[in-house]
Design a protein around this motif. Structure first.
Motif, PDB file in Angstrom:
ATOM      1  N   GLN A 126       0.846  -1.191   0.000  1.00 14.41           N
ATOM      2  CA  GLN A 126       0.000   0.000   0.000  1.00 14.41           C
ATOM      3  C   GLN A 126       0.884   1.244   0.000  1.00 14.41           C
ATOM      4  N   PRO A 127       0.859   2.051  -1.078  1.00 20.56           N
ATOM      5  CA  PRO A 127       1.648   3.285  -1.096  1.00 20.56           C
ATOM      6  C   PRO A 127       1.214   4.221   0.033  1.00 20.56           C
ATOM      7  N   ILE A 128       2.178   4.924   0.614  1.00 19.42           N
ATOM      8  CA  ILE A 128       1.911   5.841   1.719  1.00 19.42           C
ATOM      9  C   ILE A 128       1.664   7.244   1.164  1.00 19.42           C
ATOM     10  N   GLY A 129       0.578   7.871   1.598  1.00 18.59           N
ATOM     11  CA  GLY A 129       0.294   9.237   1.192  1.00 18.59           C
ATOM     12  C   GLY A 129      -1.137   9.407   0.724  1.00 18.59           C
ATOM     13  N   THR A 130      -1.628  10.641   0.817  1.00 21.71           N
ATOM     14  CA  THR A 130      -2.981  10.955   0.372  1.00 21.71           C
ATOM     15  C   THR A 130      -3.025  10.989  -1.153  1.00 21.71           C
ATOM     16  N   ASN A 131      -4.038  10.343  -1.744  1.00 20.38           N
ATOM     17  CA  ASN A 131      -4.162  10.264  -3.198  1.00 20.38           C
ATOM     18  C   ASN A 131      -2.882   9.760  -3.853  1.00 20.38           C
ATOM     19  N   ALA A 132      -2.261   8.761  -3.219  1.00 19.11           N
ATOM     20  CA  ALA A 132      -1.005   8.220  -3.732  1.00 19.11           C
ATOM     21  C   ALA A 132      -1.170   7.727  -5.164  1.00 19.11           C
ATOM     22  N   LEU A 133      -0.141   7.973  -5.957  1.00 20.14           N
ATOM     23  CA  LEU A 133      -0.118   7.584  -7.356  1.00 20.14           C
ATOM     24  C   LEU A 133       1.221   6.893  -7.609  1.00 20.14           C
ATOM     25  N   THR A 134       1.180   5.719  -8.222  1.00 18.65           N
ATOM     26  CA  THR A 134       2.368   4.877  -8.293  1.00 18.65           C
ATOM     27  C   THR A 134       2.603   4.382  -9.712  1.00 18.65           C
ATOM     28  N   TRP A 135       3.855   4.438 -10.148  1.00 18.04           N
ATOM     29  CA  TRP A 135       4.225   3.924 -11.459  1.00 18.04           C
ATOM     30  C   TRP A 135       4.364   2.408 -11.421  1.00 18.04           C
ATOM     31  N   PHE A 136       3.793   1.742 -12.435  1.00 19.15           N
ATOM     32  CA  PHE A 136       4.001   0.315 -12.622  1.00 19.15           C
ATOM     33  C   PHE A 136       3.921   0.020 -14.114  1.00 19.15           C
ATOM     34  N   LYS A 137       4.993  -0.479 -14.677  1.00 20.13           N
ATOM     35  CA  LYS A 137       5.044  -0.869 -16.083  1.00 20.13           C
ATOM     36  C   LYS A 137       4.620   0.259 -17.025  1.00 20.13           C
ATOM     37  N   GLY A 138       5.058   1.474 -16.732  1.00 14.67           N
ATOM     38  CA  GLY A 138       4.790   2.595 -17.610  1.00 14.67           C
ATOM     39  C   GLY A 138       3.464   3.285 -17.406  1.00 14.67           C
ATOM     40  N   TYR A 139       2.656   2.819 -16.430  1.00 17.49           N
ATOM     41  CA  TYR A 139       1.369   3.441 -16.153  1.00 17.49           C
ATOM     42  C   TYR A 139       1.304   3.864 -14.693  1.00 17.49           C
ATOM     43  N   LYS A 140       0.539   4.910 -14.436  1.00 21.11           N
ATOM     44  CA  LYS A 140       0.351   5.413 -13.073  1.00 21.11           C
ATOM     45  C   LYS A 140      -0.986   4.908 -12.541  1.00 21.11           C
ATOM     46  N   TYR A 168      -3.696   4.527  -9.086  1.00 20.47           N
ATOM     47  CA  TYR A 168      -4.130   4.798  -7.721  1.00 20.47           C
ATOM     48  C   TYR A 168      -4.284   3.470  -6.984  1.00 20.47           C
ATOM     49  N   GLY A 169      -4.349   3.549  -5.672  1.00 22.69           N
ATOM     50  CA  GLY A 169      -4.617   2.360  -4.882  1.00 22.69           C
ATOM     51  C   GLY A 169      -3.374   1.556  -4.574  1.00 22.69           C
ATOM     52  N   GLY A 170      -3.600   0.324  -4.101  1.00 24.30           N
ATOM     53  CA  GLY A 170      -2.520  -0.562  -3.710  1.00 24.30           C
ATOM     54  C   GLY A 170      -2.371  -1.732  -4.665  1.00 24.30           C
ATOM     55  N   VAL A 215      -8.163  -0.874  -6.100  1.00 27.27           N
ATOM     56  CA  VAL A 215      -8.444   0.523  -6.386  1.00 27.27           C
ATOM     57  C   VAL A 215      -9.924   0.801  -6.163  1.00 27.27           C
ATOM     58  N   LEU A 216     -10.232   1.983  -5.634  1.00 26.99           N
ATOM     59  CA  LEU A 216     -11.631   2.367  -5.444  1.00 26.99           C
ATOM     60  C   LEU A 216     -12.315   2.562  -6.795  1.00 26.99           C
ATOM     61  N   MET A 217     -13.620   2.321  -6.821  1.00 25.12           N
ATOM     62  CA  MET A 217     -14.379   2.365  -8.064  1.00 25.12           C
ATOM     63  C   MET A 217     -14.174   3.673  -8.818  1.00 25.12           C
ATOM     64  N   GLN A 218     -14.211   4.821  -8.127  1.00 28.20           N
ATOM     65  CA  GLN A 218     -14.065   6.101  -8.806  1.00 28.20           C
ATOM     66  C   GLN A 218     -12.732   6.186  -9.543  1.00 28.20           C
ATOM     67  N   ALA A 232      -4.006   6.228 -14.577  1.00 25.40           N
ATOM     68  CA  ALA A 232      -4.287   7.663 -14.647  1.00 25.40           C
ATOM     69  C   ALA A 232      -3.582   8.388 -15.783  1.00 25.40           C
ATOM     70  N   ASN A 233      -2.810   7.690 -16.614  1.00 27.21           N
ATOM     71  CA  ASN A 233      -1.988   8.379 -17.606  1.00 27.21           C
ATOM     72  C   ASN A 233      -2.773   9.309 -18.521  1.00 27.21           C
ATOM     73  N   SER A 234      -3.886   8.831 -19.070  1.00 33.11           N
ATOM     74  CA  SER A 234      -4.594   9.591 -20.101  1.00 33.11           C
ATOM     75  C   SER A 234      -5.810  10.342 -19.581  1.00 33.11           C
ATOM     76  N   ALA A 235      -6.020  10.310 -18.275  1.00 36.52           N
ATOM     77  CA  ALA A 235      -7.168  11.029 -17.707  1.00 36.52           C
ATOM     78  C   ALA A 235      -7.020  12.529 -17.944  1.00 36.52           C
ATOM     79  N   SER A 236      -8.130  13.204 -18.192  1.00 38.91           N
ATOM     80  CA  SER A 236      -8.144  14.656 -18.375  1.00 38.91           C
ATOM     81  C   SER A 236      -9.102  15.273 -17.370  1.00 38.91           C
ATOM     82  N   ALA A 237      -9.072  16.590 -17.273  1.00 40.34           N
ATOM     83  CA  ALA A 237     -10.017  17.274 -16.388  1.00 40.34           C
ATOM     84  C   ALA A 237     -11.452  16.972 -16.815  1.00 40.34           C
ATOM     85  N   ASN A 238     -11.672  16.860 -18.116  1.00 42.28           N
ATOM     86  CA  ASN A 238     -13.011  16.600 -18.640  1.00 42.28           C
ATOM     87  C   ASN A 238     -13.474  15.184 -18.293  1.00 42.28           C
TER      88      ASN A 238
END
Length: 556
Positions: free
Chosen positions: A204-218, A220-222, A239-242, A303-309
């Protein structure tokens, strides 16, 4: 629309899953439940899996008891982790590998034979051992916190290290097919071991809204690591549903599209995921996760390709699901429908009252990626494809659509070889049987039409000569009652000669397959959703148009 290129064989694959349908979820799901998503598993399991903090710092080592609730044992301050199987490995300078040049990492270690009630007690003992010059690290063995020392090449080397510890309870630990070693892929240091056959390793990564690299992608979650087959490591993202839906949406729909279409897609992805709760666990040889991360389920790449929209579309539909009779629906979708969707019951079996044929006047197929397509075949190409797919090695002499669905899509396609044998392909097979990437032909849906072209010639092959006739009028058939009937058409008429079966009226030419749509034509058209949103429809109207009789509402 670029991202959709990767996504939309999705529901073509679902047709192959019909044997497992229906699997339903319970009513009233949580707004933001935990998802277990398989990232690497089965033949794709890894000898080594790395993590690197993007947001957050360090990790807690523990396990996900009951599959979704994390229990931590101790923390690691390193930001670059490598989880690798407990066999002889090589540190190459940038990670741990099964072979190559570098420093050998043995699979034997020494356990000091002491267990600790908590991290603080373990840390005190660990610090003392390190100060004494020992390469000690925390470990979990059979659910207990302990300390191990070294990474030795064999039993003898590990045993030889015991006297220097001056610990009477110390013992050699041989390689285990469940053990996972944790190292720092940047420094090569061994940081910890996890050796438990009951509960898999959780990180489980430590930190609020932790984001972790794995195999070229970021992500959320553990993460969960399990040597289920006793060999390589299966990796699951918790990872949480959202956050999960945020990692699906931009890979299943263009993140720049109208937000109402994105909202509809977010709800469809969320509902489909909940419907498939524990699906792989139930159907995939006991793999303990809900869904995988590719088109077998639905695309999920973090999360790589997520946008504000796209993120806004997910946030604004928090906890909203599509229900049928109070239960989350299996809201499957596809790229484009060519103007007409299809019945899930007809294609897959089962009972899905909300997945019925819908005439779609909104989708602009000509503006959809691969929304309109055409391929040309001849008997030589068809013969090659059928031989490669194990259908028949005899030359193909004819192909025709034998049956359509009530919605107008192809239900049965038939090909005929020169011995008069007929081979029929139904449902999605009526599309896939014609696909050959090597030959550049890939029909994208079952919504297609077939046009034949060729010379109006009949060749009669005899034992000593060949006669060709171009005047194919005035043909008659003699029935079993000796009644003679004039033939109005030569379509589907064959003559059996010494050279085999010959089609009357067509000895060559092409079969032109003109089609519309991409996907399985079941459920929501993604391009149709876009066009409806651009026409002013809201997300709930879009969903109710494609999924008949559903309600769109928030979970508990």
């Amino acid at each position: 629309m670029q991202k959709l290129k990767r996504t939309l064989p999705l529901l073509l694959v679902l047709a192959l899953l019909a044997a497992y349908l229906p699997l339903s979820a319970s009513a009233a799901p949580e707004q933001n439940p935990m998802r277990r998503i398989g990232l690497y598993f089965n033949s794709n399991s890894l000898p080594e899996a790395r993590l690197e903090n993007e947001v957050g710092s360090g990790y807690t080592v523990g396990t996900y008891k009951n599959g979704r609730t994390f229990t931590g044992y101790f923390k690691l301050t390193d930001t670059k982790l490598s989880m690798f199987k407990n066999v002889k490995m090589v540190y190459t300078g940038s990670g741990f590998a099964e072979s190559g040049s570098g420093t050998t990492i043995g699979a034997y270690s020494v356990d000091i034979g002491e267990t600790f009630a908590n991290e603080a007690a373990m840390t005190t003992r660990l610090t003392a051992l390190k100060k004494a010059g020992h390469k000690a690290y925390p470990a979990i063995s059979a659910g207990k916190i302990t300390i191990r020392v070294g990474s030795y090449i064999d039993n003898a080397a590990a045993a030889a290290a015991i006297p220097a510890l001056k610990i009477s309870t110390a013992k050699v630990v041989a390689p285990s097919n469940k053990c996972i070693t944790i190292g720092n892929f940047s420094t090569g240091a061994i940081l910890a071991q996890y050796d438990d056959s009951t509960n898999p390793l959780g990180i489980q990564p430590i930190g609020t809204n932790a984001l972790t690299w794995f195999k070229g992608y970021k992500y959320y979650g553990g993460f969960e690591y399990n040597r289920k087959d006793g060999n390589n490591i299966m990796v699951v993202n918790l990872v949480l549903m959202q956050d999960y839906v945020k990692g699906v949406l931009p890979y299943e729909m263009n993140a720049a599209w109208n937000i109402e279409a994105l909202k509809a897609q977010a709800i469809a992805a969320r509902s489909f995921s909940y419907f498939r709760n524990d699906w792989h666990k139930k159907t995939d040889n006991g793999n303990n996760f809900d869904m995988c991360n590719n088109t077998h389920c639905q695309m999920y790449c973090g999360a790589n390709s997520a946008s504000a929209n796209s993120n806004s579309a997910v946030d604004k539909t928090l906890g909203v699901y599509a229900y049928y009779n109070g239960t989350p629906a299996m809201t499957v979708y596809h790229s484009s429908d060519g103007g007409q969707t299809e019945s899930a019951e007809l294609m897959w079996g089962g009972t899905y009252p909300y997945l019925q044929p819908v005439t779609d006047p909104y989708e602009k197929s000509e503006n959809a990626y691969r929304g309109v397509w055409s391929y040309t075949y001849n008997n030589t190409l068809l013969s090659k494809i059928m031989k490669e797919k194990g259908v028949t090695s005899n030359p193909i002499v004819d192909m025709y659509i034998e049956e359509r669905t009530p919605a107008g899509n192809v239900y049965k396609l038939t090909v005929v070889d020169n011995k008069g044998n007929k081979y029929s392909f139904t449902k999605d097979k009526a599309r896939s049987i014609l696909s050959s990437s090597a030959d550049g032909v890939t029909p994208y849906s079952i919504r297609y039409w077939l046009t034949k072209s060729g010379s109006n010639t009949l060749t009669m092959q005899g034992k000593t000569n060949t006669t060709t006739s171009t005047a194919l009028t005035g043909l008659y058939a003699v029935g079993s009652n000796k009644k003679v009937t004039a033939l109005k058409t030569t379509n589907g008429l064959y003559v059996l000669t010494s050279g085999g079966l010959t089609q009357v009226g067509k000895t060559g030419g092409d079969y032109v397959v003109n089609g519309k749509g991409w996907g399985n034509n079941i459920g929501m058209s993604q391009y149709g959703a876009r066009d409806m949103a651009n026409a002013g429809f809201k997300y709930d109207q879009i969903l109710k148009f494609y999924y008949k009789g559903i309600t769109v509402e928030s979970g508990k």
